[in-house]
Design a protein around this motif. Structure first.
Motif, PDB file in Angstrom:
ATOM      1  N   GLU A   1       0.819  -1.220   0.000  1.00  0.00           N
ATOM      2  CA  GLU A   1       0.000   0.000   0.000  1.00  0.00           C
ATOM      3  C   GLU A   1       0.848   1.264   0.000  1.00  0.00           C
ATOM      4  O   GLU A   1       0.359   2.342  -0.345  1.00  0.00           O
ATOM      5  N   ALA A   2       2.108   1.149   0.368  1.00  0.00           N
ATOM      6  CA  ALA A   2       3.001   2.316   0.381  1.00  0.00           C
ATOM      7  C   ALA A   2       3.519   2.662  -1.010  1.00  0.00           C
ATOM      8  O   ALA A   2       4.223   3.660  -1.181  1.00  0.00           O
ATOM      9  N   GLY A   3       3.196   1.842  -2.012  1.00  0.00           N
ATOM     10  CA  GLY A   3       3.546   2.180  -3.388  1.00  0.00           C
ATOM     11  C   GLY A   3       4.756   1.438  -3.922  1.00  0.00           C
ATOM     12  O   GLY A   3       5.331   0.574  -3.264  1.00  0.00           O
ATOM     13  N   SER A   4       5.129   1.816  -5.137  1.00  0.00           N
ATOM     14  CA  SER A   4       6.222   1.149  -5.838  1.00  0.00           C
ATOM     15  C   SER A   4       7.545   1.876  -5.612  1.00  0.00           C
ATOM     16  O   SER A   4       7.572   3.070  -5.320  1.00  0.00           O
ATOM     17  N   ARG A   5       8.632   1.140  -5.782  1.00  0.00           N
ATOM     18  CA  ARG A   5       9.965   1.682  -5.651  1.00  0.00           C
ATOM     19  C   ARG A   5      10.851   1.144  -6.766  1.00  0.00           C
ATOM     20  O   ARG A   5      10.529   0.140  -7.411  1.00  0.00           O
ATOM     21  N   SER A   6      11.987   1.794  -6.965  1.00  0.00           N
ATOM     22  CA  SER A   6      12.980   1.323  -7.922  1.00  0.00           C
ATOM     23  C   SER A   6      14.366   1.400  -7.296  1.00  0.00           C
ATOM     24  O   SER A   6      14.645   2.295  -6.487  1.00  0.00           O
ATOM     25  N   LEU A   7      15.205   0.468  -7.684  1.00  0.00           N
ATOM     26  CA  LEU A   7      16.626   0.541  -7.372  1.00  0.00           C
ATOM     27  C   LEU A   7      17.385   0.756  -8.673  1.00  0.00           C
ATOM     28  O   LEU A   7      17.057   0.143  -9.690  1.00  0.00           O
ATOM     29  N   ILE A   8      18.364   1.635  -8.636  1.00  0.00           N
ATOM     30  CA  ILE A   8      19.291   1.784  -9.750  1.00  0.00           C
ATOM     31  C   ILE A   8      20.659   1.341  -9.247  1.00  0.00           C
ATOM     32  O   ILE A   8      21.188   1.897  -8.287  1.00  0.00           O
ATOM     33  N   ILE A   9      21.197   0.303  -9.877  1.00  0.00           N
ATOM     34  CA  ILE A   9      22.499  -0.231  -9.483  1.00  0.00           C
ATOM     35  C   ILE A   9      23.509   0.097 -10.572  1.00  0.00           C
ATOM     36  O   ILE A   9      23.312  -0.247 -11.741  1.00  0.00           O
ATOM     37  N   ILE A  10      24.580   0.801 -10.197  1.00  0.00           N
ATOM     38  CA  ILE A  10      25.583   1.245 -11.162  1.00  0.00           C
ATOM     39  C   ILE A  10      26.948   0.708 -10.750  1.00  0.00           C
ATOM     40  O   ILE A  10      27.474   1.074  -9.692  1.00  0.00           O
ATOM     41  N   PRO A  11      27.561  -0.161 -11.565  1.00  0.00           N
ATOM     42  CA  PRO A  11      28.894  -0.665 -11.231  1.00  0.00           C
ATOM     43  C   PRO A  11      29.962   0.388 -11.499  1.00  0.00           C
ATOM     44  O   PRO A  11      29.828   1.213 -12.403  1.00  0.00           O
ATOM     45  N   LYS A  12      31.019   0.364 -10.710  1.00  0.00           N
ATOM     46  CA  LYS A  12      32.160   1.274 -10.925  1.00  0.00           C
ATOM     47  C   LYS A  12      33.237   0.499 -11.686  1.00  0.00           C
ATOM     48  O   LYS A  12      33.831  -0.442 -11.160  1.00  0.00           O
ATOM     49  N   LEU A  13      33.472   0.906 -12.938  1.00  0.00           N
ATOM     50  CA  LEU A  13      34.390   0.181 -13.809  1.00  0.00           C
ATOM     51  C   LEU A  13      35.764   0.818 -13.924  1.00  0.00           C
ATOM     52  O   LEU A  13      36.755   0.125 -14.152  1.00  0.00           O
ATOM     53  N   MET A  14      35.819   2.138 -13.792  1.00  0.00           N
ATOM     54  CA  MET A  14      37.080   2.871 -13.964  1.00  0.00           C
ATOM     55  C   MET A  14      37.195   3.944 -12.898  1.00  0.00           C
ATOM     56  O   MET A  14      36.181   4.434 -12.392  1.00  0.00           O
ATOM     57  N   PRO A  15      38.415   4.354 -12.541  1.00  0.00           N
ATOM     58  CA  PRO A  15      38.562   5.451 -11.573  1.00  0.00           C
ATOM     59  C   PRO A  15      37.909   6.733 -12.097  1.00  0.00           C
ATOM     60  O   PRO A  15      37.919   7.007 -13.298  1.00  0.00           O
ATOM     61  N   THR A  16      37.367   7.508 -11.184  1.00  0.00           N
ATOM     62  CA  THR A  16      36.784   8.800 -11.548  1.00  0.00           C
ATOM     63  C   THR A  16      37.895   9.818 -11.754  1.00  0.00           C
ATOM     64  O   THR A  16      38.833   9.891 -10.956  1.00  0.00           O
ATOM     65  N   ALA A  17      37.802  10.597 -12.825  1.00  0.00           N
ATOM     66  CA  ALA A  17      38.800  11.632 -13.091  1.00  0.00           C
ATOM     67  C   ALA A  17      38.902  12.602 -11.912  1.00  0.00           C
ATOM     68  O   ALA A  17      37.911  12.905 -11.248  1.00  0.00           O
TER      69      ALA A  17
END
Length: 239
Positions: A208-224
């Protein structure tokens, strides 16, 4: 928590194969009790009914553990943790997690410090900083297996806050509402620039509290090194 609130939460969690033991349920109850007590002097949550806290805070925080495999002993940073969601409930169920709670407001961290002691999480690391400052801090940058965040920013902005904190081989888990497909599409450029891989979306229901989503993002390379930028630039011109 009241018995009906506990039963409602257990029924929902059971659908995801999650069965808290009595000790864990006691910690959820102590968390809810202290949250409501502290909320009278510091605004931490708009939810003040036991079932709302049980479902929309606790269940919503821990269901991702059944949908995304967090390796044993993972280092986890909760970015913009607020009243400790989702990180603290996650650690109630997974005490093996090494948890850092990051927030820009000291009054929230003061609450979290006492909460952590009350529910047996004295080893939680509390960091008082803005996310973009944390992402540039050598002590935090690239140090975490998992970054989690709930209700902080749109995904393109959130990625610039969170991905610099994640080590290569780790991942970001963003807890989102039901209609985030447009948000995901607009974030793809940011994900690529920041070293992320192909995102995965998982949709589920809180009843009854509604729908949710997960976004899963893998880290492949170092961030600049030039990321994250200053907050004004991040918000005015997302990647």
């Amino acid at each position: 928590m009241t018995q009906p609130a506990t039963e409602a939460m257990l029924t929902l969690l059971g659908q995801f194969g999650i069965s808290p033991d009595p000790g864990q349920l006691d910690k959820f109850s102590r968390d809810a009790e202290f949250l409501l007590e502290y909320n009278e002097k510091v605004n931490l949550t708009a939810l003040t009914d036991p079932e709302g806290i049980a479902i929309k805070h606790f269940a919503d925080s821990v269901i991702p553990l059944s949908l995304v495999p967090f390796p044993e002993g993972s280092t986890v940073i909760d970015v913009g943790t607020g009243a400790g969601f989702p990180g603290v409930p996650m650690k109630i169920l997974r005490p093996d997690l090494s948890l850092t709670l990051l927030d820009s407001l000291q009054k929230r961290l003061t609450f979290l410090e006492e909460l952590s002691e009350r529910i047996g999480q004295p080893d939680n690391r509390l960091v008082h900083a803005r996310a973009e400052a944390a992402g540039a801090d050598p002590a935090l940058r690239g140090k975490y297996d998992v970054a989690v965040s709930r209700a902080v920013a749109r995904l393109a902005v959130l990625c610039e806050y969170c991905l610099p904190l994640v080590r290569v081989g780790g991942f970001l888990v963003a807890l989102k509402g039901p209609d985030c497909q447009e948000e995901l599409e607009e974030a793809r450029n940011a994900i690529r620039i920041l070293g992320g891989g192909e995102p995965r979306q998982i949709e589920y229901s809180l009843g009854e509290a509604g729908s949710r989503s997960l976004i899963i993002i893998p880290k492949l390379m170092p961030t600049a090194k030039k990321f994250p930028r200053q907050r004004v630039k991040i918000n005015e011109k997302p990647l």
